[in-house]
Design an enzyme around this catalytic site. Sequence first.
Site, PDB file in Angstrom:
ATOM      1  N   ASN A 210       0.848  -1.202   0.000  1.00  0.00           N
ATOM      2  CA  ASN A 210       0.000   0.000   0.000  1.00  0.00           C
ATOM      3  C   ASN A 210       0.883   1.252   0.000  1.00  0.00           C
ATOM      4  OD1 ASN A 210       0.405   0.970   2.867  1.00  0.00           O
ATOM      5  ND2 ASN A 210      -0.347  -1.108   3.249  1.00  0.00           N
ATOM      6  N   ASP A 279      -4.481  -6.309   5.668  1.00  0.00           N
ATOM      7  CA  ASP A 279      -5.458  -7.153   6.368  1.00  0.00           C
ATOM      8  C   ASP A 279      -5.387  -8.594   5.877  1.00  0.00           C
ATOM      9  OD1 ASP A 279      -6.501  -5.111   7.961  1.00  0.00           O
ATOM     10  OD2 ASP A 279      -7.744  -4.388   6.308  1.00  0.00           O
ATOM     11  N   LYS A 289       9.125 -17.244  -9.631  1.00  0.00           N
ATOM     12  CA  LYS A 289       8.327 -16.182 -10.254  1.00  0.00           C
ATOM     13  C   LYS A 289       7.156 -16.797 -11.040  1.00  0.00           C
ATOM     14  CE  LYS A 289       8.886 -12.371 -13.382  1.00  0.00           C
ATOM     15  NZ  LYS A 289       9.557 -12.028 -14.602  1.00  0.00           N
ATOM     16  N   PRO A 305      -3.194 -11.671  11.207  1.00  0.00           N
ATOM     17  CA  PRO A 305      -3.566 -11.357  12.594  1.00  0.00           C
ATOM     18  C   PRO A 305      -3.716  -9.854  12.765  1.00  0.00           C
ATOM     19  CG  PRO A 305      -1.275 -12.104  12.443  1.00  0.00           C
ATOM     20  CD  PRO A 305      -1.869 -12.291  11.095  1.00  0.00           C
ATOM     21  N   ILE A 307      -2.794  -7.066  14.758  1.00  0.00           N
ATOM     22  CA  ILE A 307      -1.763  -6.833  15.778  1.00  0.00           C
ATOM     23  C   ILE A 307      -2.309  -5.966  16.912  1.00  0.00           C
ATOM     24  CG2 ILE A 307       0.584  -5.977  16.168  1.00  0.00           C
ATOM     25  CD1 ILE A 307       1.012  -6.281  13.087  1.00  0.00           C
ATOM     26  N   LYS A 336     -14.126   1.043  15.609  1.00  0.00           N
ATOM     27  CA  LYS A 336     -12.804   0.412  15.782  1.00  0.00           C
ATOM     28  C   LYS A 336     -12.320   0.577  17.217  1.00  0.00           C
ATOM     29  CE  LYS A 336     -11.456   0.727  10.992  1.00  0.00           C
ATOM     30  NZ  LYS A 336     -10.708   1.385   9.964  1.00  0.00           N
TER      31      LYS A 336
END
Length: 404
Positions: A210, A279, A289, A305, A307, A336
């Site tokens: 990201n 996620d 490859k 997981p 964290i 959240k």
Amino acid sequence: MQTLLGKHILLGVTGGIAAYKCAELVRRLRDEGAEVRVVMTRSATEFVTPLTFQALSGHTVHTDLLDPEAEAAMGHIELARWADAVLIAPATANMIGKLAQGIANDLLSTLCLATQAPIAVAPAMNHIMWSDQATQDNINTLRNRQIAVFGPAFGNQACGETGEGRMLETTELIEKLASIFSHESLRNTRVLITAGPTYEAIDPVRFIGNRSSGRMGFAMAEAAIEAGAKVTLIAGPVHLKTPPKVDRIDVESARQMHQAVMSQIDDCDIFIATAAVADYSPAQTHDQKLKKTEETLSIQLRRNPDILAEVAATGKVFSVGFAAETEQLEDHARKKLQSKQLDLIAANQVANHDRPDEDTGFNSEYNALDIYWANGHIQLEKARKTELARKLINIIAEHYKNKH
Ligand code: CTP
């Protein structure tokens, strides 16, 4: 002096004979690793030329509020935002008076109103001017507004008299300026921070990642150090220098980050999760490859997981999360906060198509945050991530102290 390393110092020089000492001040600030930009008042240029400060700071010196050329290079609002601290040295009685009254009739006084950065003044003037009731009233007004006053010192004056009114020596000014950045709100506290993106390998050359730059997490680490904490930073793949005194552990994937955090968590009091953790990761990482054979390709992903949720569930650590949202900021952030059992959550808006010119969030130097806790909320307006981090660390320190 590590607290000045990388700091943006806006030096305002006003018209007093002590202005010549500021040439040395600029050089010494740069030796400390600070970046310096100089703004001079008209009368200051009668004592020292802008060229002197330009050569020493490595940047154009700003003198006029209404100079189209200077505004095009870096406008006064940009300069005000750029600064981590504003130091006015020497500060004349006139400039002190203007600051006390909120007058903005030249570039420097305007910048002082436009900046959110801490401001310090180093008065320098004849001792009778300094002790005049008007000057003293103005100085008290500045002190009451949390503007730092450095000096003045007692000694021989340029006018031939002796008294209180000399500008502090360069070394003292630098020490006092550095102390603006260090406070002790997290003394004896161990802080663990995650930062940056994670890369989830598909094969030896490809990954799912990201756009997180890691800047916010690194700024949080630096601000926590300034607050006196012992800091461990667990960083995903980023191109950032480790802030001084920070212990850094580099990881690549979410699972590696999870493992690194869990190995450190027993030695930590506060956990701040700024990382943009993936996620999901590919269920299978190919050893070789992948070759293009089919028209379509599916990659099966499995949940990583969480964290932060795992750390918070231990109930032993003060836990702070971040939430990057594209809509319904408060709603999502509060959900959240509750579901992960956090003490605080810092939410920011990303990729808002209604405000495409808002340069905040993932890959930007700027951010704006809304901080939520069980029964409260505070908004931190758009500012440089370093500035925001300092404010957020103060909020965290306050809540942490109240909890214990
Ligand atoms: N986080 C974490 N471990 C994960 C995922 C997220 O520690 N595996 C932390 C992040 O560092 C951040 C917060 O959790 O502090 C973000 O919460 P999350 O619910 O994962 O946010 P998003 O990934 O944006 O969730 P969603 O996609 O559901 O909005």
